[in-house]
Design a protein around this motif. Sequence first.
Motif, PDB file in Angstrom:
ATOM      1  N   GLY A  58      74.074  57.537  84.940  1.00 45.20           N
ATOM      2  CA  GLY A  58      74.585  58.255  83.778  1.00 45.20           C
ATOM      3  C   GLY A  58      74.905  57.323  82.618  1.00 45.20           C
ATOM      4  N   LEU A  59      75.468  56.156  82.932  1.00 44.99           N
ATOM      5  CA  LEU A  59      75.747  55.155  81.902  1.00 44.99           C
ATOM      6  C   LEU A  59      74.459  54.656  81.258  1.00 44.99           C
ATOM      7  CD1 LEU A  59      77.856  53.318  80.516  1.00 44.99           C
ATOM      8  CD2 LEU A  59      77.443  51.686  82.351  1.00 44.99           C
ATOM      9  N   VAL A  60      73.452  54.412  82.078  1.00 45.61           N
ATOM     10  CA  VAL A  60      72.151  53.986  81.543  1.00 45.61           C
ATOM     11  C   VAL A  60      71.552  55.098  80.679  1.00 45.61           C
ATOM     12  CG1 VAL A  60      69.778  53.385  82.203  1.00 45.61           C
ATOM     13  CG2 VAL A  60      71.708  52.339  83.387  1.00 45.61           C
ATOM     14  N   GLY A  61      71.706  56.356  81.090  1.00 42.11           N
ATOM     15  CA  GLY A  61      71.217  57.477  80.296  1.00 42.11           C
ATOM     16  C   GLY A  61      71.909  57.566  78.945  1.00 42.11           C
ATOM     17  N   ALA A  62      73.219  57.323  78.912  1.00 43.66           N
ATOM     18  CA  ALA A  62      73.951  57.336  77.646  1.00 43.66           C
ATOM     19  C   ALA A  62      73.516  56.193  76.740  1.00 43.66           C
ATOM     20  CB  ALA A  62      75.450  57.262  77.907  1.00 43.66           C
ATOM     21  N   LEU A  63      73.310  55.015  77.323  1.00 51.08           N
ATOM     22  CA  LEU A  63      72.844  53.878  76.518  1.00 51.08           C
ATOM     23  C   LEU A  63      71.436  54.114  75.969  1.00 51.08           C
ATOM     24  CD1 LEU A  63      74.166  50.895  78.643  1.00 51.08           C
ATOM     25  CD2 LEU A  63      75.012  51.682  76.433  1.00 51.08           C
ATOM     26  N   LEU A  64      70.565  54.698  76.792  1.00 53.03           N
ATOM     27  CA  LEU A  64      69.216  55.008  76.312  1.00 53.03           C
ATOM     28  C   LEU A  64      69.248  56.062  75.200  1.00 53.03           C
ATOM     29  CD1 LEU A  64      67.118  55.010  79.597  1.00 53.03           C
ATOM     30  CD2 LEU A  64      67.048  53.351  77.740  1.00 53.03           C
ATOM     31  N   ALA A  65      70.129  57.043  75.326  1.00 48.24           N
ATOM     32  CA  ALA A  65      70.263  58.051  74.276  1.00 48.24           C
ATOM     33  C   ALA A  65      70.740  57.423  72.976  1.00 48.24           C
ATOM     34  CB  ALA A  65      71.226  59.149  74.713  1.00 48.24           C
ATOM     35  N   HIS A  66      71.667  56.476  73.075  1.00 51.54           N
ATOM     36  CA  HIS A  66      72.137  55.783  71.863  1.00 51.54           C
ATOM     37  C   HIS A  66      71.024  54.953  71.234  1.00 51.54           C
ATOM     38  CE1 HIS A  66      74.605  53.530  69.124  1.00 51.54           C
ATOM     39  NE2 HIS A  66      74.191  52.403  69.693  1.00 51.54           N
ATOM     40  N   ARG A  67      70.305  54.205  72.067  1.00 52.53           N
ATOM     41  CA  ARG A  67      69.210  53.368  71.533  1.00 52.53           C
ATOM     42  C   ARG A  67      68.108  54.220  70.906  1.00 52.53           C
ATOM     43  NH1 ARG A  67      71.171  48.901  70.153  1.00 52.53           N
ATOM     44  NH2 ARG A  67      72.366  47.951  71.792  1.00 52.53           N
ATOM     45  N   LEU A  68      67.815  55.353  71.523  1.00 55.01           N
ATOM     46  CA  LEU A  68      66.797  56.247  70.975  1.00 55.01           C
ATOM     47  C   LEU A  68      67.243  56.824  69.630  1.00 55.01           C
ATOM     48  CD1 LEU A  68      64.079  57.698  71.476  1.00 55.01           C
ATOM     49  CD2 LEU A  68      65.406  59.555  72.473  1.00 55.01           C
ATOM     50  N   SER A  69      68.516  57.200  69.533  1.00 49.24           N
ATOM     51  CA  SER A  69      68.989  57.755  68.260  1.00 49.24           C
ATOM     52  C   SER A  69      69.029  56.695  67.162  1.00 49.24           C
ATOM     53  CB  SER A  69      70.372  58.382  68.432  1.00 49.24           C
ATOM     54  OG  SER A  69      71.337  57.399  68.712  1.00 49.24           O
ATOM     55  N   VAL A  70      69.294  55.449  67.515  1.00 46.20           N
ATOM     56  CA  VAL A  70      69.265  54.377  66.516  1.00 46.20           C
ATOM     57  C   VAL A  70      67.823  54.078  66.109  1.00 46.20           C
ATOM     58  CG1 VAL A  70      69.705  51.912  66.159  1.00 46.20           C
ATOM     59  CG2 VAL A  70      71.461  53.351  67.195  1.00 46.20           C
ATOM     60  N   ALA A  71      66.906  54.030  67.076  1.00 47.85           N
ATOM     61  CA  ALA A  71      65.510  53.716  66.778  1.00 47.85           C
ATOM     62  C   ALA A  71      64.855  54.802  65.931  1.00 47.85           C
ATOM     63  CB  ALA A  71      64.731  53.513  68.073  1.00 47.85           C
ATOM     64  N   MET A  72      65.227  56.055  66.176  1.00 48.86           N
ATOM     65  CA  MET A  72      64.643  57.166  65.413  1.00 48.86           C
ATOM     66  C   MET A  72      65.430  57.460  64.128  1.00 48.86           C
ATOM     67  SD  MET A  72      62.069  57.971  67.269  1.00 48.86           S
ATOM     68  CE  MET A  72      61.538  59.612  66.929  1.00 48.86           C
ATOM     69  N   ARG A  73      66.438  56.662  63.852  1.00 44.97           N
ATOM     70  CA  ARG A  73      67.310  56.804  62.680  1.00 44.97           C
ATOM     71  C   ARG A  73      68.048  58.146  62.661  1.00 44.97           C
ATOM     72  NH1 ARG A  73      65.924  52.533  58.916  1.00 44.97           N
ATOM     73  NH2 ARG A  73      63.963  51.643  59.559  1.00 44.97           N
ATOM     74  N   TRP A  74      68.300  58.692  63.839  1.00 41.13           N
ATOM     75  CA  TRP A  74      69.101  59.906  63.934  1.00 41.13           C
ATOM     76  C   TRP A  74      70.579  59.581  63.837  1.00 41.13           C
ATOM     77  CZ3 TRP A  74      66.293  61.802  68.926  1.00 41.13           C
ATOM     78  CH2 TRP A  74      65.018  62.261  68.602  1.00 41.13           C
ATOM     79  N   SER A  75      70.931  58.323  64.071  1.00 43.89           N
ATOM     80  CA  SER A  75      72.342  57.936  64.063  1.00 43.89           C
ATOM     81  C   SER A  75      72.967  58.088  62.676  1.00 43.89           C
ATOM     82  CB  SER A  75      72.501  56.495  64.548  1.00 43.89           C
ATOM     83  OG  SER A  75      71.770  55.613  63.725  1.00 43.89           O
ATOM     84  N   GLN A  76      72.140  58.077  61.637  1.00 44.74           N
ATOM     85  CA  GLN A  76      72.656  58.230  60.274  1.00 44.74           C
ATOM     86  C   GLN A  76      73.003  59.686  59.969  1.00 44.74           C
ATOM     87  OE1 GLN A  76      69.508  56.545  57.994  1.00 44.74           O
ATOM     88  NE2 GLN A  76      69.981  54.439  58.611  1.00 44.74           N
TER      89      GLN A  76
END
Length: 105
Positions: A58-76
């Motif tokens: 689950g922790l790895v899934g949360a980290l991957l979700a964060h990295r994906l949102s940063v890479a796709m610029r969804w974090s903004q």
Amino acid sequence: MPHKPTAPHRPKPSNIRATYAVALALGIPLQGCTLHGAPSREIFGAYFPLWLLAGIIGLVGALLAHRLSVAMRWSQILPLQLSVCLSIGVTVAGLVWLVGTGQLL
């Protein structure tokens, strides 16, 4: 005339036994583990508890979700990014637990 202090109220021994009996009767159904023990998986020859494995995945899934949102610029544009990634991690951990215990499939 001076005030005489009173002793604290102590319940009768029969009331104490009744309280313990009620607590025991209510606590018996709340026992956590069954006779066969907690679910675990064998990894590299050692038994690993399933709850810990689900938490790590689950922790790895949360980290991957964060990295994906940063890479796709969804974090903004994504509001409450910490809450979103945390909920994704908890969902992944819950799914791993359900699949691991055989309750989902």
